[in-house]
Write a protein that holds these residues in place. Structure first.
Motif, PDB file in Angstrom:
ATOM      1  N   ARG A  21       0.915  -1.385  -0.114  1.00  0.00           N
ATOM      2  CA  ARG A  21       0.161   0.095  -0.054  1.00  0.00           C
ATOM      3  C   ARG A  21       0.882   1.282   0.093  1.00  0.00           C
ATOM      4  NH1 ARG A  21      -2.480   3.749   3.611  1.00  0.00           N
ATOM      5  NH2 ARG A  21      -1.411   2.807   5.672  1.00  0.00           N
ATOM      6  N   ARG A  25       1.207   3.946  -3.282  1.00  0.00           N
ATOM      7  CA  ARG A  25       0.906   5.255  -3.077  1.00  0.00           C
ATOM      8  C   ARG A  25       1.751   6.265  -3.577  1.00  0.00           C
ATOM      9  NH1 ARG A  25      -1.173   6.492   2.999  1.00  0.00           N
ATOM     10  NH2 ARG A  25      -1.889   8.539   2.129  1.00  0.00           N
ATOM     11  N   ASP A  84     -10.771   4.488   4.234  1.00  0.00           N
ATOM     12  CA  ASP A  84     -10.730   4.776   2.839  1.00  0.00           C
ATOM     13  C   ASP A  84     -10.918   3.223   2.126  1.00  0.00           C
ATOM     14  OD1 ASP A  84      -9.575   7.276   3.023  1.00  0.00           O
ATOM     15  OD2 ASP A  84      -7.270   6.543   2.715  1.00  0.00           O
ATOM     16  N   SER A  85     -10.710   2.419   3.077  1.00  0.00           N
ATOM     17  CA  SER A  85     -11.086   0.882   2.345  1.00  0.00           C
ATOM     18  C   SER A  85     -12.576   0.426   2.794  1.00  0.00           C
ATOM     19  CB  SER A  85     -10.153  -0.014   3.061  1.00  0.00           C
ATOM     20  OG  SER A  85     -10.320  -0.287   4.566  1.00  0.00           O
ATOM     21  N   LEU A 165      -6.401  -1.432  -0.708  1.00  0.00           N
ATOM     22  CA  LEU A 165      -6.139   0.024  -0.894  1.00  0.00           C
ATOM     23  C   LEU A 165      -4.832  -0.111  -1.704  1.00  0.00           C
ATOM     24  CD1 LEU A 165      -6.628   1.538   2.736  1.00  0.00           C
ATOM     25  CD2 LEU A 165      -7.776   1.712   0.488  1.00  0.00           C
ATOM     26  N   ARG A 168      -6.139  -0.647  -5.313  1.00  0.00           N
ATOM     27  CA  ARG A 168      -6.820   0.686  -5.775  1.00  0.00           C
ATOM     28  C   ARG A 168      -5.612   1.884  -6.127  1.00  0.00           C
ATOM     29  NH1 ARG A 168     -11.620   1.841  -1.490  1.00  0.00           N
ATOM     30  NH2 ARG A 168     -13.190   0.144  -2.364  1.00  0.00           N
TER      31      ARG A 168
END
Length: 391
Positions: A21, A25, A84-85, A165, A168
């Motif tokens: 994650r 990001r 967020d998840s 996440l 994503r």
């Protein structure tokens, strides 16, 4: 030679999913490779993980400031990860650390909390009894209670949230497990049990206890993996309501070091109070031993030991059933996780949970990501550099 990914994380457990994650990001070309939880544990032929569970204690309070800081930084991001998840994995039930009054363990725990500006309460024997009447602590016990920012997490749901996440953010999530890693021509090559080969500029091995498996590193990490047995006490809805204010507990008195979680609802719909704390060690020397261990229910002798402890510690509890389960912990010589490069500049590791890093996994994963992105993890506020050791 074609590069498939810039960064490959090997292992999709608590630390690996977190590292993926944080990498995704900040960079493109990220992949994380690790299997889903097996449907049939006893028939499963692949690797396992200890996060297949619903209960792990989370708290900042710890006698070691580095562990306290790892946890504190992770806990500070729980809200963001859950929001967020859309996956709730944390319950703020509080945590109490109990030891003998005026012991070094209790004083160091208090001092670490003060250094990190974490609010705690000091409870003497009478204070413990008033706050937690369902517990029967040993004579002479006292406690440090962290009411806010502590409690328990579902490691299973946290891994799910981190994986979601990461995906994503652009990471490729590959449901397989890696059987070999090697350096070749200035990059790293990983091969999976499914017969696939991937090449990356950098690889981070974060496979928990299975990091000691053959063919993953030229020299294995210097880490000892121990089998651990946890015991689950099925609790009635009535008892669960009576114990609704029970915090997570760490009890450390001479001859006894255990952790206990309040009643938590598991996927079978039942509520379980969970205890861990093996009185002796069972070393698992290789991957085959770990695979075999995970297919068991743990050791009956440890289950009986923990049953006796709960009978004395929570005397009014009337369990509907009692069961045991197997997990592992990975111990390093330093007592801290190992986060650093191997002899190959393309291959790094982030492993060595010490049986206490589920709560801290997001920060450990962040440090693993920082290692790949920046080439090192200096100036992070810790008194250790997490340098790995190899056999």
């Amino acid at each position: 030679m074609t590069i498939d990914f810039k960064y490959i994380v090997v292992g999709r457990g608590l630390m690996g999913a977190a590292a993926a994650r944080h990498l995704a990001r900040q960079a493109d070309g990220v992949a994380v490779i690790g299997p889903d939880e097996p449907d049939d544990r006893k028939a499963h032929q692949g690797v396992f993980a200890s996060h297949y569970d619903e209960g792990r204690i989370t708290r900042t309070i710890d006698p070691d400031r580095n562990w306290a800081l790892l946890a504190n930084r992770s806990i500070g991001r729980y809200g963001e990860i859950a929001r967020d998840s859309g996956i709730g994995f944390y319950r703020e039930a509080g945590c109490v650390v109990v030891a003998l009054d005026r012991s070094d363990y209790l004083e160091k725990t208090r001092q670490a909390a003060v250094l990190l500006d974490v609010e705690t309460s000091l409870l003497d024997a009478a204070g413990l009894k008033a706050a937690f009447p369902f517990f029967a602590f040993p004579d002479g016990a006292a406690g440090v209670f962290e009411a806010r920012g502590a409690g328990h997490i579902s490691p299973r749901k946290l891994v799910k949230a981190q994986s979601l996440l990461a995906e994503r953010a652009g990471a490729a999530v590959i449901c397989d497990h890696v059987v070999s890693i090697r350096s070749e021509g200035g990059s790293a090559v990983v091969e999976t049990a499914g017969g696939r080969t991937y090449r990356g500029e950098k690889v981070l091995l974060a496979a928990g206890g299975f990091s000691i498996a053959e063919n993953l590193l030229l020299k294995p990490v210097a880490m000892t993996v121990y089998g651990r047995t946890v015991t689950l006490f099925e609790v009635s809805e009535t008892d669960a309501a009576r114990l609704a204010t029970m915090p997570s507990l760490i009890l450390n008195v001479p001859g006894l070091h255990i952790y206990l979680l309040p009643p938590i609802r598991y996927p079978d719909g039942k509520l379980y109070l969970k205890i861990g704390g093996d009185p002796d060690d069972l070393a698992l020397g290789d991957e085959a031993a770990m695979r075999a261990w995970f297919k068991t229910e743990g050791r009956d002798s440890v289950g009986a030991h923990l049953k006796r402890i709960v009978e004395g510690l929570v005397p009014d509890l009337v369990p509907l059933s009692i069961s045991t389960a197997a997990c592992v912990v990975s111990q390093t010589a330093s007592g801290y996780p190992m986060i650093g490069y191997t002899s190959s500049p393309e291959i790094a590791v982030a492993t060595g949970c010490a049986g206490t890093s589920a709560k801290s996994s997001d920060e450990i994963g962040r440090l693993g990501a920082e290692l790949l992105l920046a080439g090192g993890i200096s100036e992070q506020g810790y008194s250790t550099d997490f340098t790995p050791q190899f056999r």
